[in-house]
Design a protein around this motif. Structure first.
Motif, PDB file in Angstrom:
ATOM      1  N   GLY A  77       0.780  -1.221   0.000  1.00 21.48           N
ATOM      2  CA  GLY A  77       0.000   0.000   0.000  1.00 21.48           C
ATOM      3  C   GLY A  77       0.809   1.267   0.000  1.00 21.48           C
ATOM      4  O   GLY A  77       0.247   2.359   0.069  1.00 21.48           O
ATOM      5  N   VAL A  78       2.155   1.173  -0.082  1.00 25.90           N
ATOM      6  CA  VAL A  78       3.001   2.357  -0.109  1.00 25.90           C
ATOM      7  C   VAL A  78       2.982   2.934  -1.524  1.00 25.90           C
ATOM      8  O   VAL A  78       3.108   2.202  -2.508  1.00 25.90           O
ATOM      9  N   SER A  79       2.848   4.257  -1.627  1.00 25.00           N
ATOM     10  CA  SER A  79       2.788   4.907  -2.944  1.00 25.00           C
ATOM     11  C   SER A  79       4.143   4.803  -3.629  1.00 25.00           C
ATOM     12  O   SER A  79       5.162   5.251  -3.098  1.00 25.00           O
ATOM     13  N   ALA A  80       4.156   4.198  -4.809  1.00 23.66           N
ATOM     14  CA  ALA A  80       5.402   4.052  -5.561  1.00 23.66           C
ATOM     15  C   ALA A  80       5.638   5.257  -6.466  1.00 23.66           C
ATOM     16  O   ALA A  80       6.715   5.836  -6.495  1.00 23.66           O
ATOM     17  N   TYR A  81       4.634   5.668  -7.201  1.00 20.76           N
ATOM     18  CA  TYR A  81       4.733   6.821  -8.085  1.00 20.76           C
ATOM     19  C   TYR A  81       3.323   7.222  -8.482  1.00 20.76           C
ATOM     20  O   TYR A  81       2.337   6.570  -8.099  1.00 20.76           O
ATOM     21  N   ALA A  82       3.227   8.288  -9.237  1.00 15.92           N
ATOM     22  CA  ALA A  82       1.933   8.786  -9.704  1.00 15.92           C
ATOM     23  C   ALA A  82       1.923   8.793 -11.226  1.00 15.92           C
ATOM     24  O   ALA A  82       2.969   8.888 -11.860  1.00 15.92           O
ATOM     25  N   VAL A  83       0.738   8.684 -11.791  1.00 18.40           N
ATOM     26  CA  VAL A  83       0.563   8.639 -13.245  1.00 18.40           C
ATOM     27  C   VAL A  83      -0.460   9.690 -13.640  1.00 18.40           C
ATOM     28  O   VAL A  83      -1.518   9.789 -13.034  1.00 18.40           O
ATOM     29  N   LEU A  84      -0.098  10.507 -14.653  1.00 13.04           N
ATOM     30  CA  LEU A  84      -1.060  11.423 -15.251  1.00 13.04           C
ATOM     31  C   LEU A  84      -1.555  10.826 -16.564  1.00 13.04           C
ATOM     32  O   LEU A  84      -0.740  10.509 -17.428  1.00 13.04           O
ATOM     33  N   PRO A  85      -2.849  10.631 -16.725  1.00 16.62           N
ATOM     34  CA  PRO A  85      -3.352  10.043 -17.980  1.00 16.62           C
ATOM     35  C   PRO A  85      -2.955  10.899 -19.169  1.00 16.62           C
ATOM     36  O   PRO A  85      -3.232  12.097 -19.223  1.00 16.62           O
ATOM     37  N   PHE A  86      -2.306  10.293 -20.127  1.00 15.18           N
ATOM     38  CA  PHE A  86      -1.833  11.008 -21.322  1.00 15.18           C
ATOM     39  C   PHE A  86      -2.925  11.165 -22.367  1.00 15.18           C
ATOM     40  O   PHE A  86      -3.023  12.190 -23.020  1.00 15.18           O
ATOM     41  N   ASP A  87      -3.757  10.174 -22.508  1.00 13.67           N
ATOM     42  CA  ASP A  87      -4.723  10.202 -23.601  1.00 13.67           C
ATOM     43  C   ASP A  87      -5.918   9.351 -23.197  1.00 13.67           C
ATOM     44  O   ASP A  87      -5.822   8.481 -22.335  1.00 13.67           O
ATOM     45  N   ASN A  88      -7.052   9.619 -23.816  1.00 14.08           N
ATOM     46  CA  ASN A  88      -8.257   8.832 -23.587  1.00 14.08           C
ATOM     47  C   ASN A  88      -8.268   7.620 -24.501  1.00 14.08           C
ATOM     48  O   ASN A  88      -7.942   7.718 -25.683  1.00 14.08           O
ATOM     49  N   HIS A  89      -8.628   6.480 -23.946  1.00 12.87           N
ATOM     50  CA  HIS A  89      -8.702   5.255 -24.738  1.00 12.87           C
ATOM     51  C   HIS A  89      -9.963   5.251 -25.604  1.00 12.87           C
ATOM     52  O   HIS A  89      -9.917   4.876 -26.775  1.00 12.87           O
ATOM     53  N   HIS A  90     -11.087   5.675 -25.027  1.00 12.27           N
ATOM     54  CA  HIS A  90     -12.332   5.734 -25.800  1.00 12.27           C
ATOM     55  C   HIS A  90     -13.277   6.704 -25.111  1.00 12.27           C
ATOM     56  O   HIS A  90     -13.008   7.202 -24.010  1.00 12.27           O
ATOM     57  N   LEU A  91     -14.377   6.955 -25.777  1.00  8.51           N
ATOM     58  CA  LEU A  91     -15.415   7.847 -25.266  1.00  8.51           C
ATOM     59  C   LEU A  91     -16.753   7.160 -25.476  1.00  8.51           C
ATOM     60  O   LEU A  91     -17.134   6.840 -26.611  1.00  8.51           O
ATOM     61  N   ASP A  92     -17.458   6.897 -24.373  1.00  7.89           N
ATOM     62  CA  ASP A  92     -18.769   6.259 -24.432  1.00  7.89           C
ATOM     63  C   ASP A  92     -19.858   7.328 -24.508  1.00  7.89           C
ATOM     64  O   ASP A  92     -19.902   8.240 -23.661  1.00  7.89           O
ATOM     65  N   ILE A  93     -20.720   7.228 -25.506  1.00 14.36           N
ATOM     66  CA  ILE A  93     -21.868   8.121 -25.635  1.00 14.36           C
ATOM     67  C   ILE A  93     -23.106   7.333 -25.202  1.00 14.36           C
ATOM     68  O   ILE A  93     -23.469   6.328 -25.814  1.00 14.36           O
ATOM     69  N   VAL A  94     -23.720   7.792 -24.106  1.00 12.54           N
ATOM     70  CA  VAL A  94     -24.823   7.077 -23.459  1.00 12.54           C
ATOM     71  C   VAL A  94     -26.086   7.930 -23.552  1.00 12.54           C
ATOM     72  O   VAL A  94     -26.053   9.147 -23.311  1.00 12.54           O
ATOM     73  N   GLN A  95     -27.178   7.298 -23.902  1.00  6.74           N
ATOM     74  CA  GLN A  95     -28.485   7.972 -23.937  1.00  6.74           C
ATOM     75  C   GLN A  95     -29.225   7.660 -22.645  1.00  6.74           C
ATOM     76  O   GLN A  95     -29.503   6.509 -22.324  1.00  6.74           O
ATOM     77  N   THR A  96     -29.505   8.702 -21.860  1.00  5.91           N
ATOM     78  CA  THR A  96     -30.199   8.526 -20.587  1.00  5.91           C
ATOM     79  C   THR A  96     -31.689   8.290 -20.824  1.00  5.91           C
ATOM     80  O   THR A  96     -32.182   8.324 -21.961  1.00  5.91           O
ATOM     81  N   ARG A  97     -32.391   8.064 -19.739  1.00  5.99           N
ATOM     82  CA  ARG A  97     -33.817   7.733 -19.847  1.00  5.99           C
ATOM     83  C   ARG A  97     -34.636   8.895 -20.379  1.00  5.99           C
ATOM     84  O   ARG A  97     -35.703   8.692 -20.981  1.00  5.99           O
ATOM     85  N   ASP A  98     -34.181  10.141 -20.151  1.00  2.00           N
ATOM     86  CA  ASP A  98     -34.921  11.295 -20.654  1.00  2.00           C
ATOM     87  C   ASP A  98     -34.525  11.657 -22.085  1.00  2.00           C
ATOM     88  O   ASP A  98     -34.947  12.698 -22.594  1.00  2.00           O
ATOM     89  N   GLY A  99     -33.700  10.817 -22.750  1.00  4.01           N
ATOM     90  CA  GLY A  99     -33.347  11.038 -24.135  1.00  4.01           C
ATOM     91  C   GLY A  99     -32.122  11.887 -24.373  1.00  4.01           C
ATOM     92  O   GLY A  99     -31.759  12.144 -25.531  1.00  4.01           O
ATOM     93  N   VAL A 100     -31.453  12.348 -23.309  1.00  2.00           N
ATOM     94  CA  VAL A 100     -30.265  13.197 -23.453  1.00  2.00           C
ATOM     95  C   VAL A 100     -29.039  12.318 -23.656  1.00  2.00           C
ATOM     96  O   VAL A 100     -28.883  11.277 -23.004  1.00  2.00           O
ATOM     97  N   TRP A 101     -28.153  12.733 -24.563  1.00  2.00           N
ATOM     98  CA  TRP A 101     -26.892  12.018 -24.798  1.00  2.00           C
ATOM     99  C   TRP A 101     -25.801  12.619 -23.915  1.00  2.00           C
ATOM    100  O   TRP A 101     -25.616  13.837 -23.889  1.00  2.00           O
ATOM    101  N   LYS A 102     -25.084  11.760 -23.215  1.00  2.00           N
ATOM    102  CA  LYS A 102     -23.955  12.184 -22.373  1.00  2.00           C
ATOM    103  C   LYS A 102     -22.720  11.373 -22.734  1.00  2.00           C
ATOM    104  O   LYS A 102     -22.834  10.219 -23.159  1.00  2.00           O
ATOM    105  N   ALA A 103     -21.556  12.010 -22.552  1.00  2.00           N
ATOM    106  CA  ALA A 103     -20.280  11.388 -22.905  1.00  2.00           C
ATOM    107  C   ALA A 103     -19.504  11.060 -21.641  1.00  2.00           C
ATOM    108  O   ALA A 103     -19.452  11.869 -20.710  1.00  2.00           O
ATOM    109  N   TYR A 104     -18.901   9.876 -21.617  1.00  2.00           N
ATOM    110  CA  TYR A 104     -18.074   9.420 -20.499  1.00  2.00           C
ATOM    111  C   TYR A 104     -16.752   8.924 -21.076  1.00  2.00           C
ATOM    112  O   TYR A 104     -16.725   7.974 -21.864  1.00  2.00           O
ATOM    113  N   GLY A 105     -15.660   9.594 -20.693  1.00  2.00           N
ATOM    114  CA  GLY A 105     -14.341   9.218 -21.205  1.00  2.00           C
ATOM    115  C   GLY A 105     -13.642   8.251 -20.278  1.00  2.00           C
ATOM    116  O   GLY A 105     -13.889   8.212 -19.063  1.00  2.00           O
ATOM    117  N   ALA A 106     -12.745   7.455 -20.838  1.00  2.00           N
ATOM    118  CA  ALA A 106     -11.925   6.502 -20.081  1.00  2.00           C
ATOM    119  C   ALA A 106     -10.495   6.595 -20.599  1.00  2.00           C
ATOM    120  O   ALA A 106     -10.259   6.470 -21.802  1.00  2.00           O
TER     121      ALA A 106
END
Length: 621
Positions: free
Chosen positions: A526-555
């Protein structure tokens, strides 16, 4: 009717064309471009890491990879099995290891002790005195494998011993890498793989061709040597002062001409400002100086050299000049790598076509013939617009046209130019998908934590090493070393000479940054070895909610590779439906402002803002 396949290979895209050639007519059946600019970018990143030693992997990462390779070699040879691989070789007693080392060249060793000695020798592979006979580690391992082959059956095969030695000491096995074989460039490998994809797709749709035309690669000079005419001029000037035309003297003449004043004929020292004549440039009082010193990672090319007085050069030392004046732009090693990769790609394509059938007429077309055909068709508009990658398709069409008939060059007129413009309107564009997971951290940037004595909070700050020559004024205020910060603040250092006196021989220092989105990577306890800053997004999920609005979630790439990862919208139980998952390089069809459908390529994913940056498939930059 003769069917012709024509190709214009490149390091960012491949142009292709299918032509039907008759005795009097030449028709364009189809044309297109295959883009793989993203793959080219990543291949160039790997190439830059190989060309620049300061950007190579850290020692621990290299050691881990080397141990993994050695374990794989021992398993493939039968000296080590997956059930025996219990990391026994990492935990050993020093006295027990010395005991087995003393018996290794005389008696039989158990399997696990032999494996442990090989891993220990691999750890000390650079030592000149290793083993009971105090020979080099390479000589000891060679003798060890030969002696132990009496009792261990896998070692009785010479190829097995050569394989282990090749992995341990990075020595090429003679049966796998023949002498004189050049490694394949990553750019050439990507280009050749895409060439095969295009070839099989065209054969499936149009059938086998009668002829194949490939535009040859333009040769590029790697050394940048002096041409014959310039060498003659330099030699003639050296003859005026009775100096031989050696390489050093030719270099001094070129540097003198670059620094000379045309009106006075005297050159000026860039350090002291003193003037000297042409004959004095060859005396001991004038030296060749590096504008950016080698100690400061200065290059050794002519763009970083200048003639200076010897006393001024000694007084300057390793200090950086206030203004570095360069005579020309430094050579781009990536462009040279592109030229080599392009020639390799053409060679690999020709070798591949030889295996596809002997009835095809395969020819290599000179780029000069293609350029002449372009000038004959488009006149003043013959200059390529390299920001538009569709020029690869035009070159492919011209490659098949200049040798499309029985003669060396068919007649090209305005009708054929109109056919090319019409083909560009219906151009087929394809893109290589980018969805691979390359390693645990991908392109993410790795940082450490500052010390508690630095004055920065380790919980909210991260630090990374930076070259001293690249430090800016804000970076000087964020140095992790409190002593260096205090010395710079006390003397109010601003010039390069003052900073050189403070840093001395130090080439890299730690610079602290605020950790906004840093991800902690912990060790087993559990000791912190180092930190990582995300360089780039692998993909972007576009999700349609129940009220019909499209939202984006990046990973990010780091998040996707973690064990047990699930999309954010699934963990949060948004209750929506996944519409699409976009990766960089994917192609989407959208309706433009004019109401027409247009195919666009995803070039950037904004996960935090939920934005997608698109560009036309044939755009570049």
């Amino acid at each position: 009717m003769q069917r012709i396949f024509a190709f214009d290979p490149g390091t960012s895209a491949i142009g292709w064309a299918v032509l039907d050639c008759d005795r009097d007519t030449l028709a364009i059946v189809a044309a297109g471009v295959r883009l793989f600019a993203l793959s080219r970018h990543r291949a160039l990143q790997r190439m830059r890491q190989r060309l620049k030693p300061e950007q190579r992997m850290k020692l621990r990462q290299r050691m881990k990879l080397r141990r993994t390779d050695l374990a794989g070699a021992l398993i493939s040879c039968g000296l080590m099995t997956t059930t025996v691989e219990n990391r026994h070789w990492e935990h050993n007693d020093g006295s027990e290891l010395r005991h087995w080392l003393s018996l290794s060249l005389k008696d039989e060793l158990p399997d696990h002790e032999l494996v442990r000695i090989l891993f220990n020798a691999h750890k000390h592979r650079g030592e000149s005195e290793y083993g009971p006979d105090k020979t080099s580690a390479r000589q000891y391992v060679d003798a060890l494998l030969t002696v132990q082959s009496r009792w261990h059956a896998p070692l009785q095969k010479p190829e097995c011993r050569e394989h282990v030695l090749a992995v341990m000491f990075r020595r090429r096995a003679p049966q796998k890498s023949p002498a004189g074989a050049r490694p394949i460039s990553p750019l050439a490998a990507v280009s050749h793989s895409q060439f095969k994809v295009i070839w099989h797709a065209l054969v499936r749709k149009f059938g086998p061709p009668h002829a194949v035309r490939i535009e040859a690669a333009v040769p590029a000079s790697r050394k940048g040597s002096v041409n014959a005419q310039e060498r003659a001029r330099l030699t003639e000037r050296l003859a005026t002062i009775a100096r031989p035309a050696t390489r050093q003297n030719l270099l001094r003449v070129r540097l003198f001409q670059q620094q000379a004043n045309q009106s006075t004929g005297f050159a000026e020292c860039r350090i002291s400002g003193s003037q000297f004549g042409f004959a004095e440039a060859f005396s001991p009082m004038i030296e060749i100086d590096h504008s950016v010193p080698v100690a400061r990672n200065g290059a050794g090319g002519r763009h970083n050299l200048a003639l200076s007085l010897a006393d001024a050069n000694r007084a300057k030392g390793s200090a950086l000049p206030e203004i570095v004046q360069t005579s020309r732009k430094p050579p781009n090693r990536v462009q040279l790598a592109d030229a080599d990769a392009l020639r390799q790609a053409v060679t690999l394509a020709l070798e591949f076509l030889q295996t596809q059938g002997t009835s095809m007429d395969v020819r290599v077309v000179s780029p000069r013939k293609v350029a002449l055909a372009r000038q004959a068709l488009f006149d003043k508009e013959s200059a390529k617009n390299r920001s538009d990658l569709r020029h690869h398709a035009v070159d492919a069409i011209l490659t098949g046209a200049v040798q499309g008939k029985s003669a060396d060059c068919c007649t090209l007129d305005g009708r054929f130019a109109a056919m090319i413009n019409a083909a560009l309107e219906t151009l087929l564009v394809s893109t290589k998908p980018e969805r691979s997971k390359r390693g645990q951290k991908h392109d993410d940037t790795r940082y450490g934590r500052p010390s508690v004595h630095s004055g920065f909070d380790p919980g909210s700050h991260i630090c990374a090493r930076k070259p001293v020559a690249e430090l800016t004024a804000p970076m000087l205020r964020r140095l992790a070393d409190r002593g260096l910060r205090k010395r710079i603040a006390d003397i109010n250092a601003s010039s390069a000479n003052e900073l050189a006196a403070i840093f001395g021989r130090t080439k890299r220092v730690k610079v602290v940054h605020v950790a906004h989105e840093a991800i902690d990577v912990s060790r087993r306890r559990g000791v912190s070895a180092y930190a990582v800053l995300p360089f780039d997004n692998h993909h972007l999920d576009i999700v349609q909610t129940r009220d019909g609005v499209w939202k984006a979630y990046g990973a990010s790439r780091h998040q996707v590779t973690q064990p047990g990862w699930r999309p954010e919208w699934e963990r949060a139980r948004v209750g929506g439906k996944l519409v699409m998952r976009l990766h960089k390089g994917d192609m989407v069809e959208i309706m433009g402002a004019d109401g027409n459908l247009e195919i666009m390529t995803v070039i950037r994913l904004g996960g935090a803002a939920g934005t997608v940056h698109l560009a036309r498939s044939f755009d570049c930059g």
